[in-house]
Design a protein around this motif. Structure first.
Motif, PDB file in Angstrom:
ATOM      1  N   THR A  51       2.090  10.837   0.647  1.00  0.00           N
ATOM      2  CA  THR A  51       2.737   9.528   0.504  1.00  0.00           C
ATOM      3  C   THR A  51       1.739   8.425   0.818  1.00  0.00           C
ATOM      4  O   THR A  51       1.137   8.412   1.895  1.00  0.00           O
ATOM      5  CB  THR A  51       3.950   9.408   1.429  1.00  0.00           C
ATOM      6  OG1 THR A  51       4.905  10.423   1.084  1.00  0.00           O
ATOM      7  CG2 THR A  51       4.603   8.041   1.292  1.00  0.00           C
ATOM      8  N   THR A  72       0.866   4.060   0.551  1.00  0.00           N
ATOM      9  CA  THR A  72       1.469   2.729   0.530  1.00  0.00           C
ATOM     10  C   THR A  72       0.588   1.778  -0.269  1.00  0.00           C
ATOM     11  O   THR A  72      -0.619   1.679  -0.012  1.00  0.00           O
ATOM     12  CB  THR A  72       1.654   2.180   1.953  1.00  0.00           C
ATOM     13  OG1 THR A  72       2.510   3.058   2.687  1.00  0.00           O
ATOM     14  CG2 THR A  72       2.270   0.789   1.926  1.00  0.00           C
ATOM     15  N   THR A 130       0.146  -2.269  -1.817  1.00  0.00           N
ATOM     16  CA  THR A 130       0.497  -3.621  -1.379  1.00  0.00           C
ATOM     17  C   THR A 130       0.288  -4.622  -2.497  1.00  0.00           C
ATOM     18  O   THR A 130      -0.766  -4.614  -3.159  1.00  0.00           O
ATOM     19  CB  THR A 130      -0.353  -4.037  -0.162  1.00  0.00           C
ATOM     20  OG1 THR A 130      -0.220  -3.062   0.871  1.00  0.00           O
ATOM     21  CG2 THR A 130       0.096  -5.392   0.375  1.00  0.00           C
ATOM     22  N   THR A 147       5.057  -4.244   0.277  1.00  0.00           N
ATOM     23  CA  THR A 147       4.531  -2.892   0.039  1.00  0.00           C
ATOM     24  C   THR A 147       5.568  -2.005  -0.635  1.00  0.00           C
ATOM     25  O   THR A 147       6.769  -2.270  -0.594  1.00  0.00           O
ATOM     26  CB  THR A 147       4.088  -2.239   1.358  1.00  0.00           C
ATOM     27  OG1 THR A 147       5.225  -2.100   2.220  1.00  0.00           O
ATOM     28  CG2 THR A 147       3.020  -3.068   2.055  1.00  0.00           C
ATOM     29  N   ASP A 204       6.023   2.455  -1.236  1.00  0.00           N
ATOM     30  CA  ASP A 204       5.501   3.799  -0.968  1.00  0.00           C
ATOM     31  C   ASP A 204       5.691   4.694  -2.185  1.00  0.00           C
ATOM     32  O   ASP A 204       6.711   4.620  -2.879  1.00  0.00           O
ATOM     33  CB  ASP A 204       6.212   4.425   0.232  1.00  0.00           C
ATOM     34  CG  ASP A 204       5.870   3.733   1.538  1.00  0.00           C
ATOM     35  OD1 ASP A 204       4.813   3.085   1.599  1.00  0.00           O
ATOM     36  OD2 ASP A 204       6.663   3.835   2.492  1.00  0.00           O
TER      37      ASP A 204
END
Length: 263
Positions: free
Chosen positions: A89, A91, A93, A106, A108
């Motif tokens: 996983t 993230t 932005t 953000t 995920d």
């Protein structure tokens, strides 16, 4: 009838004021206003397959502008396609403006399989087994007269000014190693060969041919040798050899590193 000086000056002043007022441009001042709030910014990620690593990152809210930071680089656009090399996983932005203020938001994404091939540079750096990774060492030892850690011309990575490693003055971590893997993140492990190991991270910028080291030094650490920002130009990267270079090291000269895979 004569007009006295006071009246003359008063009349002249009045005419000047009228002239200035007539010529003054009319400015319609408008204050910047937000077109939405952060909650109203819609971020979407498309994947080529369930858990696949070909991603399309998109911000599709009208009136909002900005750019994506996808960890391995940035894209100065609302939409970008990325072949992401790291399972797990991650993230991503989006940095932009709502109109009157800046914001970050953000999203995920989980990647389960690398079903879209990476650029060859990734495999050369971390091996085909991206989770296990690959370890690099200096291509030489102190006093062997080889070119593997040397002061160089800032404009020419092979323009040798002082062959420090191959002659008198190898670095204290000459027996150390640098390991790169993609086991859940872009991991960089620095081992100085003297019992000190540091876990850090890296960014491989394939487009600009640069390697960014974050949180740990490159081999051959010396405040007067390394790039102060941890950014190195990739002069050569193959399965069997990596040549890194900085034209702006802390000592005001260039410096070149020649590395090979550990046996």
């Amino acid at each position: 009838m004569k007009i006295n000086n006071y009246k003359k000056y008063s009349l002249l002043f009045a005419l000047l004021v009228l002239l200035f007022t007539a010529c003054e441009s009319i400015v319609d001042e408008k204050e910047l206003e937000n077109t939405t709030d952060v909650d109203g910014v819609n971020l979407v990620v498309g994947q080529n397959s369930s858990g696949g690593n070909l991603l399309v990152l998109e911000m599709n809210t009208p009136g909002v502008t900005g750019y994506w930071d996808y960890n391995l680089g940035t894209a100065k656009t609302n939409k970008v396609e990325v072949v992401y090399p790291i399972p797990g996983t991650s993230t991503f932005t989006f940095i932009g403006t709502l109109g009157a203020e800046f914001f970050e938001k953000t999203i995920d994404v989980t990647i389960d399989v690398l079903d879209t091939p990476l650029e060859q540079d990734w495999y050369d750096l971390v091996s085909e087994n991206t989770s296990a990774g690959k370890t690099w060492v200096f291509d030489g030892a102190g006093g062997d007269n080889g070119l593997w850690w040397f002061m160089s011309d800032p404009g020419n990575p092979w323009g040798v000014w002082w062959n420090a490693g191959g002659t008198c003055c190898p670095p204290g971590d000459a027996a150390g190693s640098m390991t790169f893997n993609l086991d859940g993140a872009a991991n960089y492990v620095y081992d100085d060969g003297n019992g000190n190991v540091t876990n850090a991270s890296f960014v491989l910028d394939t487009e600009n041919q640069r390697l960014h080291l974050n949180g740990a030094s490159i081999l051959g650490y010396d405040a007067d040798r390394v790039n102060p920002d941890g950014v190195y130009n990739i002069i050569e990267l193959t399965e069997d050899k990596m040549v890194l270079f900085t034209p702006t090291n802390g000592g005001g000269t260039g410096w070149t590193w020649v590395l090979v895979p550990a046996e």
